[in-house]
Every structure is written in C-alpha cells, then in structure tokens.
Design a protein around this motif. Structure first.
Motif, PDB file in Angstrom:
ATOM      1  N   ASN A   9       0.812  -1.210   0.000  1.00 34.66           N
ATOM      2  CA  ASN A   9       0.000   0.000   0.000  1.00 34.66           C
ATOM      3  C   ASN A   9       0.858   1.277   0.000  1.00 34.66           C
ATOM      4  OD1 ASN A   9      -2.373   1.369  -0.172  1.00 34.66           O
ATOM      5  ND2 ASN A   9      -2.880   1.189   2.005  1.00 34.66           N
ATOM      6  N   LEU A  10       1.861   1.295  -0.863  1.00 33.21           N
ATOM      7  CA  LEU A  10       2.754   2.459  -0.951  1.00 33.21           C
ATOM      8  C   LEU A  10       2.037   3.708  -1.438  1.00 33.21           C
ATOM      9  CD1 LEU A  10       6.117   1.061  -2.366  1.00 33.21           C
ATOM     10  CD2 LEU A  10       5.508   1.571  -0.008  1.00 33.21           C
ATOM     11  N   LYS A  11       0.900   3.538  -2.065  1.00 39.17           N
ATOM     12  CA  LYS A  11       0.144   4.689  -2.562  1.00 39.17           C
ATOM     13  C   LYS A  11      -0.206   5.651  -1.423  1.00 39.17           C
ATOM     14  CE  LYS A  11      -3.889   5.778  -5.399  1.00 39.17           C
ATOM     15  NZ  LYS A  11      -5.000   5.215  -6.164  1.00 39.17           N
ATOM     16  N   HIS A  12      -0.468   5.090  -0.249  1.00 40.42           N
ATOM     17  CA  HIS A  12      -0.847   5.922   0.898  1.00 40.42           C
ATOM     18  C   HIS A  12       0.338   6.191   1.822  1.00 40.42           C
ATOM     19  CE1 HIS A  12      -4.964   5.761  -0.368  1.00 40.42           C
ATOM     20  NE2 HIS A  12      -4.909   4.434  -0.421  1.00 40.42           N
ATOM     21  N   SER A  13       1.205   5.200   1.999  1.00 44.00           N
ATOM     22  CA  SER A  13       2.314   5.386   2.939  1.00 44.00           C
ATOM     23  C   SER A  13       3.474   6.192   2.351  1.00 44.00           C
ATOM     24  CB  SER A  13       2.813   4.034   3.450  1.00 44.00           C
ATOM     25  OG  SER A  13       3.278   3.246   2.374  1.00 44.00           O
ATOM     26  N   HIS A  14       3.769   6.013   1.062  1.00 49.35           N
ATOM     27  CA  HIS A  14       4.866   6.732   0.390  1.00 49.35           C
ATOM     28  C   HIS A  14       4.417   7.153  -1.009  1.00 49.35           C
ATOM     29  CE1 HIS A  14       7.684   5.603   3.527  1.00 49.35           C
ATOM     30  NE2 HIS A  14       7.270   4.352   3.419  1.00 49.35           N
ATOM     31  N   TYR A  73       5.647   5.869  -4.802  1.00 54.99           N
ATOM     32  CA  TYR A  73       4.619   5.167  -5.573  1.00 54.99           C
ATOM     33  C   TYR A  73       4.546   5.731  -6.996  1.00 54.99           C
ATOM     34  CZ  TYR A  73       0.025   3.161  -6.662  1.00 54.99           C
ATOM     35  OH  TYR A  73      -1.011   2.463  -7.231  1.00 54.99           O
TER      36      TYR A  73
END
Length: 195
Positions: free
Chosen positions: A66-71, A75
């Motif tokens: 879920n890098l879209k939200h965390s980084h 992303y």
C-alpha cells in the motif's frame, strides 16, 4: 460513450503507452520497415502486457504494501519506471539478446540488410564502388562519412573521393574534392578495405 472519461484514459495509458514506447525505442535502435497504425496498436498492447508480466512481482509488492498511501512520492516514481523506463530497458535488452550468437542459431539477425549491418558498425574503410555501367568510384569512408539506413534507400557519402589507378587501387585523392555521394541504384558492388 465519452472517450475522455478518466477510466478510459487510464486504460489507454496503461495498455498502449508502455508498448508504444518499446516499439519506438526498438525502431530507433534497429530501423525496420514501416507498419501501419492498426498493426502497431495491437503490438503496443501486446508489449504492454509483456511489460506487466515481467514486472508482476514488483507491482504486486508495491500494491500489497500500500505504498500509494504510505509513500505517495515513491509510488509515483515506481509507476513512472513501470510505464516509461522499463519499456525502454526491455527493448534494448531484447535487441541485445537478438544479436547474441546463441539466439542467432534459432532466430534471424535483427538487421535486415547487409548494408545496414556493415555501416552500423561505424568502422572506417577504403571503398571501391563499381557502378552498373562498369565505372569505379573510390573513396574514404570515415568519421565524416555517412551511409543511409533502413527504411531509407541505400546511399553513401564518402568524405574523400580518390582516383582509381589502372590496377584497381587507390592512386591519390581527387583534387579539390569535398567527397562523393553514391546512390544505390547506380551501384553494382561495393568493395571495402580495412584502413
């Protein structure tokens, strides 16, 4: 049906752009005959699919974590690589593989014409071109010379024109010559000599 719908644009970018980049990169590195647009569209979708198949593990990992939200920055960078950089890398790698001796045992060489093969090596040669009418033209093919490549018709520019002696050798440079351009339709044979 609105073709400018965001979902349709995303699908277009995802399944056409990477393949199109691969096709154009390969064509720049290894010129070939022109294909019509409808055939290129099918090829672009196929190459985009191959791009995703080769990158399925990293794509799955990025989405799973879920890098879209965390980084979000990384992303975006990741998908720039997937959509724009990886297709260039695949095209270069595929061309390199096609030129290996191992694959040439089972596949044709990617260069279609001997003319392109010889002159793409960027080597210097003494050249004697025998024309269709029997005359011989000689010269130097070196750093300031040029030979056309496919799909253009074969032409060669020799940066120095030389006089051919009676024995068929190089006698001397032609006086005040700035070189010579020879068209393929006038050439019967071209003989190359190492410098």
């Amino acid at each position: 049906m609105d073709i400018w719908d965001v979902d349709k644009l995303i699908l277009f970018i995802a399944f056409v752009v990477p393949g199109f980049i691969s096709l154009k990169t390969y064509a720049l590195l290894q010129p070939a005959d022109f294909k019509d647009t409808s055939q290129q569209l099918v090829d672009a979708v196929a190459y985009s699919s191959i791009n995703y198949a080769l990158l399925i593990a990293p794509i799955y990992t990025v989405e799973y974590l879920n890098l879209k939200h965390s980084h979000p920055f990384w992303y975006v960078i990741f998908y720039v690589v997937v959509l724009l950089i990886a297709p260039i890398v695949w095209a270069k790698a595929f061309l390199w593989l096609r030129k290996t001796k191992y694959l040439q045992k089972t596949m044709a060489h990617p260069t279609g014409k001997p003319w392109d093969f010889v002159f793409s090596q960027k080597r210097a040669y003494w050249v004697i071109a025998t024309l269709i009418d029997g005359r011989q033209v000689a010269g130097l093919f070196h750093t300031k010379s040029f030979a056309s490549s496919s799909p253009s018709s074969e032409q060669i520019y020799l940066q120095e024109a030389w006089v051919v002696n009676d024995d068929g050798g190089f006698e001397r440079p032609r006086e005040k010559s700035a070189g010579i351009i020879i068209l393929a339709k006038e050439i019967a044979t071209i003989e190359l000599f190492h410098i």
